[in-house]
Design a protein around this motif. Structure first.
Motif, PDB file in Angstrom:
ATOM      1  N   UNK A 134       8.715  13.855  -2.957  1.00 45.56           N
ATOM      2  CA  UNK A 134       8.481  12.413  -2.966  1.00 45.56           C
ATOM      3  C   UNK A 134       9.329  11.730  -4.034  1.00 45.56           C
ATOM      4  N   UNK A 135       9.272  12.240  -5.245  1.00 46.31           N
ATOM      5  CA  UNK A 135      10.022  11.620  -6.344  1.00 46.31           C
ATOM      6  C   UNK A 135      11.520  11.714  -6.089  1.00 46.31           C
ATOM      7  N   UNK A 136      12.232  10.675  -6.503  1.00 47.55           N
ATOM      8  CA  UNK A 136      13.682  10.636  -6.347  1.00 47.55           C
ATOM      9  C   UNK A 136      14.315  10.404  -7.712  1.00 47.55           C
ATOM     10  N   UNK A 137      15.236  11.312  -8.046  1.00 50.20           N
ATOM     11  CA  UNK A 137      15.951  11.205  -9.307  1.00 50.20           C
ATOM     12  C   UNK A 137      17.387  10.814  -8.971  1.00 50.20           C
ATOM     13  N   UNK A 138      17.949   9.799  -9.639  1.00 48.78           N
ATOM     14  CA  UNK A 138      17.476   9.134 -10.850  1.00 48.78           C
ATOM     15  C   UNK A 138      16.671   7.849 -10.627  1.00 48.78           C
ATOM     16  N   UNK A 139      16.395   7.480  -9.374  1.00 49.38           N
ATOM     17  CA  UNK A 139      15.704   6.210  -9.147  1.00 49.38           C
ATOM     18  C   UNK A 139      14.355   6.138  -9.862  1.00 49.38           C
ATOM     19  N   UNK A 146       0.821  -1.214   0.000  1.00 50.96           N
ATOM     20  CA  UNK A 146       0.000   0.000   0.000  1.00 50.96           C
ATOM     21  C   UNK A 146       0.856   1.266   0.000  1.00 50.96           C
ATOM     22  N   UNK A 147       1.853   1.339   0.894  1.00 56.23           N
ATOM     23  CA  UNK A 147       2.640   2.574   0.905  1.00 56.23           C
ATOM     24  C   UNK A 147       3.497   2.706  -0.349  1.00 56.23           C
ATOM     25  N   UNK A 148       3.876   1.579  -0.953  1.00 54.44           N
ATOM     26  CA  UNK A 148       4.620   1.653  -2.217  1.00 54.44           C
ATOM     27  C   UNK A 148       3.737   2.205  -3.334  1.00 54.44           C
ATOM     28  N   UNK A 149       2.482   1.751  -3.390  1.00 54.57           N
ATOM     29  CA  UNK A 149       1.545   2.270  -4.396  1.00 54.57           C
ATOM     30  C   UNK A 149       1.268   3.748  -4.157  1.00 54.57           C
ATOM     31  N   UNK A 150       1.160   4.128  -2.880  1.00 54.59           N
ATOM     32  CA  UNK A 150       0.912   5.530  -2.537  1.00 54.59           C
ATOM     33  C   UNK A 150       2.095   6.401  -2.954  1.00 54.59           C
ATOM     34  N   UNK A 151       3.292   5.935  -2.663  1.00 56.59           N
ATOM     35  CA  UNK A 151       4.477   6.719  -3.034  1.00 56.59           C
ATOM     36  C   UNK A 151       4.584   6.891  -4.545  1.00 56.59           C
ATOM     37  N   UNK A 152       4.274   5.810  -5.294  1.00 54.73           N
ATOM     38  CA  UNK A 152       4.329   5.893  -6.750  1.00 54.73           C
ATOM     39  C   UNK A 152       3.359   6.945  -7.271  1.00 54.73           C
ATOM     40  N   UNK A 153       2.132   6.959  -6.719  1.00 52.49           N
ATOM     41  CA  UNK A 153       1.150   7.939  -7.183  1.00 52.49           C
ATOM     42  C   UNK A 153       1.581   9.369  -6.834  1.00 52.49           C
ATOM     43  N   UNK A 154       2.044   9.589  -5.605  1.00 51.31           N
ATOM     44  CA  UNK A 154       2.422  10.935  -5.181  1.00 51.31           C
ATOM     45  C   UNK A 154       3.667  11.420  -5.921  1.00 51.31           C
ATOM     46  N   UNK A 155       4.599  10.506  -6.217  1.00 49.72           N
ATOM     47  CA  UNK A 155       5.776  10.879  -7.000  1.00 49.72           C
ATOM     48  C   UNK A 155       5.364  11.231  -8.429  1.00 49.72           C
TER      49      UNK A 155
END
Length: 745
Positions: free
Chosen positions: A692-697, A224-233
């Motif tokens: 939230x988003x991390x570059x380059x990951x 769940x938190x992985x899906x949330x992070x993906x959406x917010x990023x």
């Protein structure tokens, strides 16, 4: 990207409500929350956990699993600190406490825990988690995780769960923030409106914004938190890419630049000014620039080239195309030293030509002098072809008669507004009709009022921005995503790779003995130190400084040779005189600070020694190294990094710089070490940081957002269609000023 709704709700709490209105917060906690940037309820939703910890179910002390991991709570009955003794143990010691509940006692021990003496005291309520062992008649935990509890009767954790850990302070711990969020979330989460079309979310298998916030703060499991992070990023990256795509569309639709013609005769005439043939990489970039300058759409191109790759020659080609059309060109550099170097290089290449050039910096010509006034009048009258300068080009008194090409060097050193301002210093800037039969004005006055329409275009110069700080592809798609990118990835003929050596300070004498051998061959050397004077608690014995180190080198190693020092505090005339003598070989060793980082081009200087190299950034070390290796006679240049790294990051930087000369590989490693937030600060880029988003990951997510943004803007350039109002509003709020979108609508 949360947005407050105006619909009625069972709760009086809104996303826009001040945090002091939250039950149980009050003025004191509200002040603590404000220190974390949390002012209103929606800020609280956006204050996301920085990580998650597995939390076991709580037991009473007597029921804790021996030899297992357990969690319990109680009251501290007593504490004591036991000092450490023996070799290496003095002063460390251990901190012990006894935790009690109605049914038992638990011994807590923290080794090297002296710092806890002022944090854990008798009478405090604590929750602890750790491995449980038996110690005599007591149960014990060694080095457990712990947190203070304001009230002992707070509901205990009955089940295993993922527990969010928030950015917090000592006065407002993560547990307190978690409790506030859990109390608030149910009453406001339904107010969160989603600006992204639901069909797009379904296509990407992403949750709604409200669900993403809920799963981020209260995840039931890891997925769940992985899906949330993906959406917010994705939200962050989509907004950024929408802004970039909208800016490109705005340039295409609303700005116009003069068409600069090009043919074989012009090409041959320009190339005759250069002292050497262009490389294939330079030819390729020239072809791209020529194509841009032949269009009414303003060129907006980023020219990347490693140190010494020949960017100035390519920029001069573009400027001479403007001159061939009897228009003007300007080159802006971040420092006087770099501007002086550019002006010297350009005037040398144009020696004997009828091209009129000048230099304008903060101190040259002198402010308020008759010479400066005369120069400004020449610029405004069109009696000057190429102007090279610093920020002084943006002064209110500078007005060009007909500026067609603007070049910005080392562009990351300028703020976003300064880069945009160079387009506004031409007195020929006015709105011109996009219709084919509208006359163009050269006086700065619109020919008729009909030109002020939505179909009019603003006349601006073509813009070329250059950098010798290679930019990783991930960053070129973010901070510089509105630019077309050209690359010079080839050194001029005769250049050989620089030899790198990383040595311990104890071998400095051997290094300088070798430098003397190079001087005896007729070569010159740079020695770079990090400071002009020692400051704070450091002495000149601990920190080599310009003045003292130059004196030491002259007396101890380079007797009979001319040693000089240059730094940013010197007056311009003094600095220019020293640099001129160094260029002419009258000075053999130049001791300098990073003032020579860019722009200094002395082909006979083949050796560089960088003292205290661990104190410099990776990109800075690469820039400094680029001052050598500029000879085309085939001899090998050397760069020696004298360093004593004491941190992992410093060791990584030095290993990277010693093992490759590839600026683009170094840029990628620099990004990996420092992260995007530090690689280019928000002040230079003008962009708010990614939270939230991390570059380059998140490169794959960035490319997805980029494709979506381009498709959206191609179909709806101003995001004006029904259902896009909220997305447009949020975009302009977050990125409008940074990306120059405020005047888009």
């Amino acid at each position: 990207m949360a947005d407050a709704s105006t619909d009625n709700s069972a709760s009086d709490l809104r996303l826009t409500s001040p945090v002091r209105d939250i039950t149980g917060v009050g003025e004191r906690r509200a002040a603590l929350l404000r220190r974390l940037g949390i002012n209103i309820v929606s800020d609280l939703l956006r204050h996301l956990p920085m990580r998650y910890e597995f939390e076991a179910a709580e037991d009473q002390i007597a029921q804790l699993p021996v030899e297992g991991v357990g969690m319990t709570r109680g009251t501290i009955e007593a504490t004591r600190f036991v000092p450490g003794y023996g070799r290496g143990g003095r002063g460390k010691g251990r901190f012990e406490a006894t935790l009690a509940d109605p049914n038992g006692r638990l011994k807590l021990t923290w080794f090297s825990g002296g710092h806890l003496r002022r944090r854990i005291m008798a009478g405090m309520h604590l929750r602890v988690q750790g491995k449980v062992t038996r110690f005599g008649d007591y149960l014990q935990m060694v080095n457990p995780k712990w947190e203070p509890l304001e009230e002992l009767d707070t509901t205990p954790a009955e089940d295993e769960r993922l527990r969010p850990v928030y950015p917090a302070t000592e006065d407002l711990p993560s547990t307190a923030i978690e409790q506030i969020v859990r109390d608030v979330l149910p009453s406001v989460i339904d107010q969160v409106r989603d600006p992204i079309p639901i069909d797009l979310l379904q296509h990407h298998n992403m949750p709604s914004l409200a669900d993403a916030f809920r799963m981020s703060h209260m995840p039931e499991h890891e997925e769940q938190w992985k899906a949330a992070r993906r959406r917010l990023a994705y939200n962050e990256l989509l907004l950024l890419q929408l802004g970039i795509a909208m800016k490109r569309a705005h340039v295409r639709e609303h700005l116009a630049a003069p068409v600069l013609k090009h043919n074989d005769a012009i090409d041959q005439h320009i190339r005759q000014r250069f002292p050497f043939p262009l490389t294939r990489a330079q030819d390729k970039v020239v072809h791209e620039i020529v194509g841009d300058l032949g269009e009414t759409r303003p060129m907006n191109r980023l020219l990347q080239g490693d140190v010494g790759s020949g960017k100035t020659v390519v920029a001069l080609y573009a400027m001479l195309m403007a001159v061939s059309e009897r228009k003007q060109a300007a080159l802006m550099a971040p420092t006087e030293l770099l501007a002086e170097q550019h002006h010297l290089s350009i005037t040398n290449m144009l020696d004997g030509a009828n091209v009129r050039t000048a230099l304008l910096t903060g101190s040259q010509p002198a402010p308020n002098s008759a010479e400066r006034k005369a120069l400004l009048e020449k610029i405004a009258a069109g009696e000057l072809d190429i102007l090279v300068g610093t920020h002084a080009l943006l002064g209110g008194a500078v007005r060009f008669a007909d500026l067609a090409v603007a070049v910005i060097d080392e562009q990351h050193r300028f703020g976003v507004h300064q880069r945009a301002a160079l387009r506004r210093v031409s007195s020929s800037e006015f709105r011109v009709s996009s219709s084919d039969d509208a006359p163009a004005s050269t006086t700065g006055t619109p020919p008729n009022s009909k030109l002020e329409t939505r179909n009019s275009k603003l006349n601006v110069p073509h813009q070329l921005v250059m950098t010798a700080t290679p930019i990783p592809r991930t960053l070129s798609l973010t901070i510089f995503g509105d630019l077309d990118v050209s690359l010079i990835n080839e050194l001029p003929p005769g250049r050989t790779p620089i030899v790198n050596r990383l040595v311990d300070p104890g071998k400095a004498d051997d290094v300088y003995s070798y430098v003397r051998q190079r001087l005896e061959r007729g070569e010159q050397a740079y020695v770079v130190v990090p400071a002009i004077d020692a400051s704070g608690t450091e002495t000149t014995a601990q920190l080599k400084t310009v003045r003292e180190h130059a004196k030491l080198l002259e007396q101890r190693f380079f007797e009979g040779y001319e040693v000089a020092a240059v730094h940013g505090r010197l007056k311009r005339d003094t600095r220019e005189r020293i640099m001129d003598r160094f260029r002419r070989g009258k000075i053999h060793v130049l001791v300098a600070t990073t003032v020579i980082e860019v722009g200094v081009d002395v082909s006979n200087a083949s050796v560089m020694v960088i003292e205290h190299a661990e104190r410099f950034g990776l990109a800075q070390l690469h820039q400094l190294r680029g001052r050598v290796g500029r000879s085309s006679d085939g001899r090998r240049s050397l760069c020696v990094f004298i360093a004593n790294p004491t941190t992992d990051d410093a060791r990584k930087r030095l290993d990277a710089i010693a093992n490759t000369n590839d600026g683009f590989r170094i840029a990628e490693m620099d990004l990996e070490i420092r992260g995007m937030g530090e690689f280019f600060g928000t002040r230079q880029s003008g962009l708010p940081p990614l939270r939230v988003a991390r570059i380059p990951e998140d490169m794959d997510l960035l490319m997805l957002a980029r494709r979506d943004a381009i498709a959206m803007i191609d179909a709806d350039p101003d995001l004006a269609r029904e259902g896009r109002a909220m997305l447009r509003r949020i975009l302009l709020q977050q990125y409008g000023e940074a990306l120059g979108l405020i005047d888009v609508g």
